[in-house]
Design an enzyme around this catalytic site. Structure first.
Site, PDB file in Angstrom:
ATOM      1  N   HIS A 182      40.648  30.862  42.011  1.00 44.40           N
ATOM      2  CA  HIS A 182      40.703  30.678  40.421  1.00 44.40           C
ATOM      3  C   HIS A 182      40.492  29.196  40.025  1.00 44.40           C
ATOM      4  O   HIS A 182      40.986  28.251  40.799  1.00 44.40           O
ATOM      5  CB  HIS A 182      42.155  31.089  40.164  1.00 44.40           C
ATOM      6  CG  HIS A 182      42.186  32.386  39.787  1.00 44.40           C
ATOM      7  ND1 HIS A 182      42.934  33.513  40.170  1.00 44.40           N
ATOM      8  CD2 HIS A 182      41.739  33.235  38.785  1.00 44.40           C
ATOM      9  CE1 HIS A 182      42.997  34.600  39.869  1.00 44.40           C
ATOM     10  NE2 HIS A 182      41.975  34.508  38.867  1.00 44.40           N
ATOM     11  N   GLU A 205      43.212  31.854  46.468  1.00 42.95           N
ATOM     12  CA  GLU A 205      44.276  32.851  46.500  1.00 42.95           C
ATOM     13  C   GLU A 205      44.365  33.453  47.905  1.00 42.95           C
ATOM     14  O   GLU A 205      43.340  33.673  48.719  1.00 42.95           O
ATOM     15  CB  GLU A 205      43.495  34.129  45.720  1.00 42.95           C
ATOM     16  CG  GLU A 205      43.466  33.781  44.135  1.00 42.95           C
ATOM     17  CD  GLU A 205      44.764  33.503  43.422  1.00 42.95           C
ATOM     18  OE1 GLU A 205      45.649  33.619  43.959  1.00 42.95           O
ATOM     19  OE2 GLU A 205      44.659  32.911  42.313  1.00 42.95           O
ATOM     20  N   CYS A 247      40.058  40.012  38.140  1.00 44.32           N
ATOM     21  CA  CYS A 247      40.109  39.019  39.513  1.00 44.32           C
ATOM     22  C   CYS A 247      40.766  39.520  40.656  1.00 44.32           C
ATOM     23  O   CYS A 247      40.427  39.571  41.818  1.00 44.32           O
ATOM     24  CB  CYS A 247      40.737  37.698  39.043  1.00 44.32           C
ATOM     25  SG  CYS A 247      39.787  36.983  37.960  1.00 44.32           S
TER      26      CYS A 247
END
EC number: 3.4.19.3
Length: 212
Positions: free
Chosen positions: A165, A78, A141
């Site tokens: 992820h 991310e 998250c």
């Protein structure tokens, strides 16, 4: 580097979370990095306290959180977290924040300061599906990634932080032929490759962006 790698407990009435299953199978030494592991609850209200206490009592160069992204077909580092909790479903404490700021005195967003493109490319170089993600969602998250950025900004200026992820594993998609998954051993291999790419060097300048 001394790296803390976290995974999450199962949530949404599931019995397994591939993030924690994969973290438990990581080697304790990866490249030049020493790895510690921590299981986080899927709880908006609890994760901050656990992370705060862990960082207060240990010195880590890097915190890398791992989470499940059901529906994705790749291992996805991310790039950024945003200052919003907006839960589509309740967490494991039956708490469902809607349009709530994570930290009122925090920035609108925090970018991971890990070499996310190098990490993504390292996954791809292993022959595994990898992609750079520009949205960590608005569930726990994203909350964890944002909180790590907040801590780095306010309290731990030398801390490096990030989030990856991972897809479902096959046993989670039995009877769901249209839902992608990835074998657990491939997730472990991909995370290992991503961790190996963590360094003090500048990130790669390569085209991993999207058009939409």
């Amino acid at each position: 580097m001394h790296i803390l790698v976290t995974g999450f407990a199962p949530f949404d009435n599931q019995d397994i979370n591939p993030s924690w299953e994969a973290v438990t199978q990581l080697e304790n030494i990866i490249g030049t990095h020493t790895i510690d592991k921590l299981k986080l609850p899927t709880s908006f209200k609890k994760v901050d306290t656990i992370i705060n206490k862990t960082l207060a009592s240990n010195h880590y160069d890097v915190v890398l959180a791992i989470g499940q992204a059901g529906g994705r077909n790749a291992i996805t580092p991310e790039r950024v977290a945003i200052n919003i909790d907006d839960a589509r479903i309740p967490d494991n404490d039956d708490f469902q924040p809607i349009d709530q700021a994570i930290h009122l005195d925090g920035a609108p967003r925090y970018f991971s300061n890990l070499p996310v493109k190098a990490m993504t490319q390292s996954v791809i170089n292993q022959g595994l599906p990898g992609a750079l993600s520009n949205s960590a969602g608005t569930f726990v998250c994203n909350h964890v990634l944002y909180h790590l950025g907040y801590l780095q900004d306010k309290h731990y200026p030398h801390l490096r932080f990030g989030f990856i992820h991972v897809p479902y594993i096959p046993e989670q998609v039995v009877g769901k032929s249209d839902t992608p998954s990835m074998p657990l051993e491939q997730i472990v291999a991909g995370l290992t490759a991503a961790i190996e790419a963590i360094s003090d060097h500048d990130d790669l300048r390569i085209a991993l962006g999207t058009t939409e």
